[in-house]
Write a protein that holds these residues in place. Structure first.
Motif, PDB file in Angstrom:
ATOM      1  N   LEU A  57      13.629   4.898  -1.733  1.00  0.00           N
ATOM      2  CA  LEU A  57      12.500   4.800  -0.814  1.00  0.00           C
ATOM      3  C   LEU A  57      11.549   3.692  -1.261  1.00  0.00           C
ATOM      4  O   LEU A  57      11.068   2.900  -0.438  1.00  0.00           O
ATOM      5  CB  LEU A  57      11.773   6.140  -0.757  1.00  0.00           C
ATOM      6  CG  LEU A  57      10.712   6.340   0.326  1.00  0.00           C
ATOM      7  CD1 LEU A  57      11.325   6.218   1.705  1.00  0.00           C
ATOM      8  CD2 LEU A  57      10.045   7.694   0.164  1.00  0.00           C
ATOM      9  N   LEU A  58      11.280   3.613  -2.556  1.00  0.00           N
ATOM     10  CA  LEU A  58      10.383   2.579  -3.092  1.00  0.00           C
ATOM     11  C   LEU A  58      10.985   1.188  -2.923  1.00  0.00           C
ATOM     12  O   LEU A  58      10.277   0.223  -2.606  1.00  0.00           O
ATOM     13  CB  LEU A  58      10.094   2.866  -4.560  1.00  0.00           C
ATOM     14  CG  LEU A  58       9.266   4.126  -4.848  1.00  0.00           C
ATOM     15  CD1 LEU A  58       9.222   4.412  -6.342  1.00  0.00           C
ATOM     16  CD2 LEU A  58       7.861   3.992  -4.287  1.00  0.00           C
ATOM     17  N   ILE A  59      12.288   1.081  -3.143  1.00  0.00           N
ATOM     18  CA  ILE A  59      12.976  -0.208  -2.944  1.00  0.00           C
ATOM     19  C   ILE A  59      12.880  -0.630  -1.481  1.00  0.00           C
ATOM     20  O   ILE A  59      12.638  -1.804  -1.172  1.00  0.00           O
ATOM     21  CB  ILE A  59      14.445  -0.108  -3.383  1.00  0.00           C
ATOM     22  CG1 ILE A  59      14.532   0.057  -4.900  1.00  0.00           C
ATOM     23  CG2 ILE A  59      15.228  -1.346  -2.949  1.00  0.00           C
ATOM     24  CD1 ILE A  59      15.922   0.365  -5.419  1.00  0.00           C
ATOM     25  N   ASP A  60      13.029   0.336  -0.571  1.00  0.00           N
ATOM     26  CA  ASP A  60      12.984   0.032   0.863  1.00  0.00           C
ATOM     27  C   ASP A  60      11.613  -0.478   1.298  1.00  0.00           C
ATOM     28  O   ASP A  60      11.504  -1.297   2.204  1.00  0.00           O
ATOM     29  CB  ASP A  60      13.360   1.271   1.677  1.00  0.00           C
ATOM     30  CG  ASP A  60      14.852   1.544   1.646  1.00  0.00           C
ATOM     31  OD1 ASP A  60      15.610   0.622   1.312  1.00  0.00           O
ATOM     32  OD2 ASP A  60      15.253   2.679   1.945  1.00  0.00           O
TER      33      ASP A  60
ATOM     34  N   LYS B 282      14.897  -5.291   5.017  1.00  0.00           N
ATOM     35  CA  LYS B 282      15.728  -4.364   5.771  1.00  0.00           C
ATOM     36  C   LYS B 282      16.062  -3.152   4.907  1.00  0.00           C
ATOM     37  O   LYS B 282      16.339  -3.296   3.719  1.00  0.00           O
ATOM     38  CB  LYS B 282      17.015  -5.042   6.239  1.00  0.00           C
ATOM     39  CG  LYS B 282      16.794  -6.146   7.264  1.00  0.00           C
ATOM     40  CD  LYS B 282      18.123  -6.715   7.728  1.00  0.00           C
ATOM     41  CE  LYS B 282      17.923  -7.807   8.767  1.00  0.00           C
ATOM     42  NZ  LYS B 282      19.217  -8.362   9.217  1.00  0.00           N
ATOM     43  N   GLN B 283      16.038  -1.981   5.530  1.00  0.00           N
ATOM     44  CA  GLN B 283      16.343  -0.748   4.816  1.00  0.00           C
ATOM     45  C   GLN B 283      17.816  -0.386   5.036  1.00  0.00           C
ATOM     46  O   GLN B 283      18.162   0.299   5.997  1.00  0.00           O
ATOM     47  CB  GLN B 283      15.444   0.401   5.290  1.00  0.00           C
ATOM     48  CG  GLN B 283      13.974   0.234   4.944  1.00  0.00           C
ATOM     49  CD  GLN B 283      13.256  -0.768   5.812  1.00  0.00           C
ATOM     50  OE1 GLN B 283      13.463  -0.810   7.024  1.00  0.00           O
ATOM     51  NE2 GLN B 283      12.400  -1.588   5.216  1.00  0.00           N
TER      52      GLN B 283
ATOM     53  N   VAL C 172       0.847  -1.194   0.000  1.00  0.00           N
ATOM     54  CA  VAL C 172       0.000   0.000   0.000  1.00  0.00           C
ATOM     55  C   VAL C 172       0.881   1.242   0.000  1.00  0.00           C
ATOM     56  O   VAL C 172       0.669   2.179  -0.787  1.00  0.00           O
ATOM     57  CB  VAL C 172      -0.938   0.021   1.217  1.00  0.00           C
ATOM     58  CG1 VAL C 172      -1.738   1.323   1.257  1.00  0.00           C
ATOM     59  CG2 VAL C 172      -1.875  -1.175   1.188  1.00  0.00           C
ATOM     60  N   TYR C 173       1.896   1.262   0.878  1.00  0.00           N
ATOM     61  CA  TYR C 173       2.821   2.390   0.942  1.00  0.00           C
ATOM     62  C   TYR C 173       3.562   2.553  -0.388  1.00  0.00           C
ATOM     63  O   TYR C 173       3.763   3.669  -0.877  1.00  0.00           O
ATOM     64  CB  TYR C 173       3.837   2.197   2.067  1.00  0.00           C
ATOM     65  CG  TYR C 173       3.241   2.197   3.451  1.00  0.00           C
ATOM     66  CD1 TYR C 173       2.156   3.007   3.762  1.00  0.00           C
ATOM     67  CD2 TYR C 173       3.765   1.385   4.455  1.00  0.00           C
ATOM     68  CE1 TYR C 173       1.611   3.010   5.033  1.00  0.00           C
ATOM     69  CE2 TYR C 173       3.224   1.384   5.726  1.00  0.00           C
ATOM     70  CZ  TYR C 173       2.143   2.197   6.013  1.00  0.00           C
ATOM     71  OH  TYR C 173       1.607   2.189   7.263  1.00  0.00           O
ATOM     72  N   PHE C 174       3.973   1.429  -0.949  1.00  0.00           N
ATOM     73  CA  PHE C 174       4.697   1.463  -2.221  1.00  0.00           C
ATOM     74  C   PHE C 174       3.829   2.096  -3.312  1.00  0.00           C
ATOM     75  O   PHE C 174       4.303   2.970  -4.049  1.00  0.00           O
ATOM     76  CB  PHE C 174       5.109   0.050  -2.632  1.00  0.00           C
ATOM     77  CG  PHE C 174       5.767  -0.019  -3.986  1.00  0.00           C
ATOM     78  CD1 PHE C 174       7.139   0.169  -4.105  1.00  0.00           C
ATOM     79  CD2 PHE C 174       5.019  -0.253  -5.140  1.00  0.00           C
ATOM     80  CE1 PHE C 174       7.755   0.121  -5.349  1.00  0.00           C
ATOM     81  CE2 PHE C 174       5.627  -0.289  -6.381  1.00  0.00           C
ATOM     82  CZ  PHE C 174       6.999  -0.114  -6.486  1.00  0.00           C
ATOM     83  N   PHE C 175       2.586   1.672  -3.402  1.00  0.00           N
ATOM     84  CA  PHE C 175       1.683   2.198  -4.431  1.00  0.00           C
ATOM     85  C   PHE C 175       1.443   3.695  -4.249  1.00  0.00           C
ATOM     86  O   PHE C 175       1.477   4.458  -5.218  1.00  0.00           O
ATOM     87  CB  PHE C 175       0.346   1.447  -4.384  1.00  0.00           C
ATOM     88  CG  PHE C 175      -0.671   1.966  -5.361  1.00  0.00           C
ATOM     89  CD1 PHE C 175      -0.582   1.667  -6.714  1.00  0.00           C
ATOM     90  CD2 PHE C 175      -1.708   2.779  -4.925  1.00  0.00           C
ATOM     91  CE1 PHE C 175      -1.505   2.162  -7.618  1.00  0.00           C
ATOM     92  CE2 PHE C 175      -2.640   3.289  -5.827  1.00  0.00           C
ATOM     93  CZ  PHE C 175      -2.540   2.969  -7.177  1.00  0.00           C
ATOM     94  N   ILE C 176       1.227   4.122  -3.003  1.00  0.00           N
ATOM     95  CA  ILE C 176       0.986   5.544  -2.728  1.00  0.00           C
ATOM     96  C   ILE C 176       2.206   6.381  -3.100  1.00  0.00           C
ATOM     97  O   ILE C 176       2.096   7.400  -3.804  1.00  0.00           O
ATOM     98  CB  ILE C 176       0.615   5.759  -1.249  1.00  0.00           C
ATOM     99  CG1 ILE C 176      -0.744   5.116  -0.941  1.00  0.00           C
ATOM    100  CG2 ILE C 176       0.577   7.253  -0.912  1.00  0.00           C
ATOM    101  CD1 ILE C 176      -1.092   5.119   0.534  1.00  0.00           C
TER     102      ILE C 176
END
Length: 315
Positions: free
Chosen positions: A79-82, A87-88, A24-28
């Motif tokens: 950010l999108l990869i994370d 793990k970031q 969801v976060y990735f899509f937004i």
């Protein structure tokens, strides 16, 4: 530390659980990134193709919006990869490169806004000399200084940080900003002193220059006719709004990222997100709606796109 590759890795401590809603976060964020790229690029495109927008003020606006595209591209892909990673993490050298690009682009905006302020000052206070002062050479000099000066300043900070011993490997944020200094065992005097020089040269002096020029503009326009007042309001207000926006986030970056403080974790993350969300979307919105010439061409472009879409749908 990886003994074989001799690469130092740092962890981006998000302080929020993303695993459950990562898609969801990735899509937004992906949608917002596309919106940022399209909105800024559209106005830059309009300025490039329309000859009546080939004026110093609009060239500086195009440079500012191009900065927004670069600014977002520095942060959003990682950010999108994370969002999709367990793990970031990133290498310390990549972190410093992101730090270098982030502040080079960010600091160049102060100089570009100062160039815009000078352009408006000459146009309103010295209209008869405008063509002889704001030549193509003058514009090119402003653009070169706006990008080269910050790059040279930030390079010193990045190189000094690369040679500094680290005692911590967790960055309190979602990207590499001034928080990289908190990783160092002891901050070298060179970084501290040159950081103050950087702050003075690239932020405080341009801001003082902007305040001075706009004060002169407001004094002249106040004593002039309605047409001059309208021109001053129409062209200067968007620049002031962008300056206020940039200054707010710049001050926040110093307070939150560099000064040790006990801000709540959620507030810290929200404010970090505001930096990558709000400012890149704010600039095209302000210049697209508040600048009459740009707004006119933008409406025409949207109308053409709508008509083309209708034709394709009928087919």
């Amino acid at each position: 530390m990886d003994e074989e590759l001799n690469v130092t890795y740092v962890t981006l401590a998000w302080y929020l659980e993303v695993n459950k809603y990562r898609y969801v976060y990735f899509f937004i964020m992906f949608t917002i990134y596309i919106l940022i790229i399209c909105s800024n690029s559209a106005i830059v495109y309009l300025i490039c193709i329309h000859k009546n927008l080939h004026e110093p003020m609009y060239i500086f606006i195009a440079a500012l919006l191009l900065n927004c595209v670069l600014y977002s591209t520095i942060t959003y892909p990682k950010l999108l990869i994370d969002f999709l990673s367990e793990k970031q993490v990133m290498s310390y050298s990549s972190c410093l490169f992101q730090f270098f690009m982030f502040y080079t682009v960010g600091m160049s905006e102060f100089i570009l806004l100062a160039a815009m302020a000078y352009d408006r000052y000459v146009a309103i206070c010295k209209p008869l000399q405008y063509q002889t002062i704001m030549t193509k050479t003058t514009v090119i000099i402003f653009l070169v200084v706006a990008w080269v000066a910050p790059a040279c300043h930030i390079a010193v900070q990045a190189i000094a940080s690369a040679e500094t011993k680290l005692c911590d490997f967790n960055i309190k944020g979602i990207f590499c900003n001034n928080a990289v200094y908190t990783l160092q065992c002891a901050r070298p005097r060179l970084i501290t002193v040159f950081g103050l020089v950087l702050l003075l040269d690239l932020a405080i002096l341009p801001m003082l220059f902007i305040v001075f020029t706009y004060t002169k503009i407001f004094i002249v326009s106040y004593r002039s006719c309605k047409e001059i007042k309208k021109k001053a309001a129409e062209t200067c207000l968007p620049h002031l709004l962008v300056l206020i926006s940039l200054t707010v986030f710049f001050v926040y970056d110093i307070i939150i990222a560099r000064v040790e403080s006990d801000f709540p974790k959620t507030v810290r993350i929200i404010m970090n997100l505001q930096i990558v969300l709000y400012h890149p979307l704010f600039n095209p919105f302000i210049y697209g709606l508040k600048m009459r010439k740009i707004s006119k061409h933008l409406k025409r472009l949207l109308s053409q796109a709508k008509n083309l879409s209708c034709i394709q749908t009928e087919c």
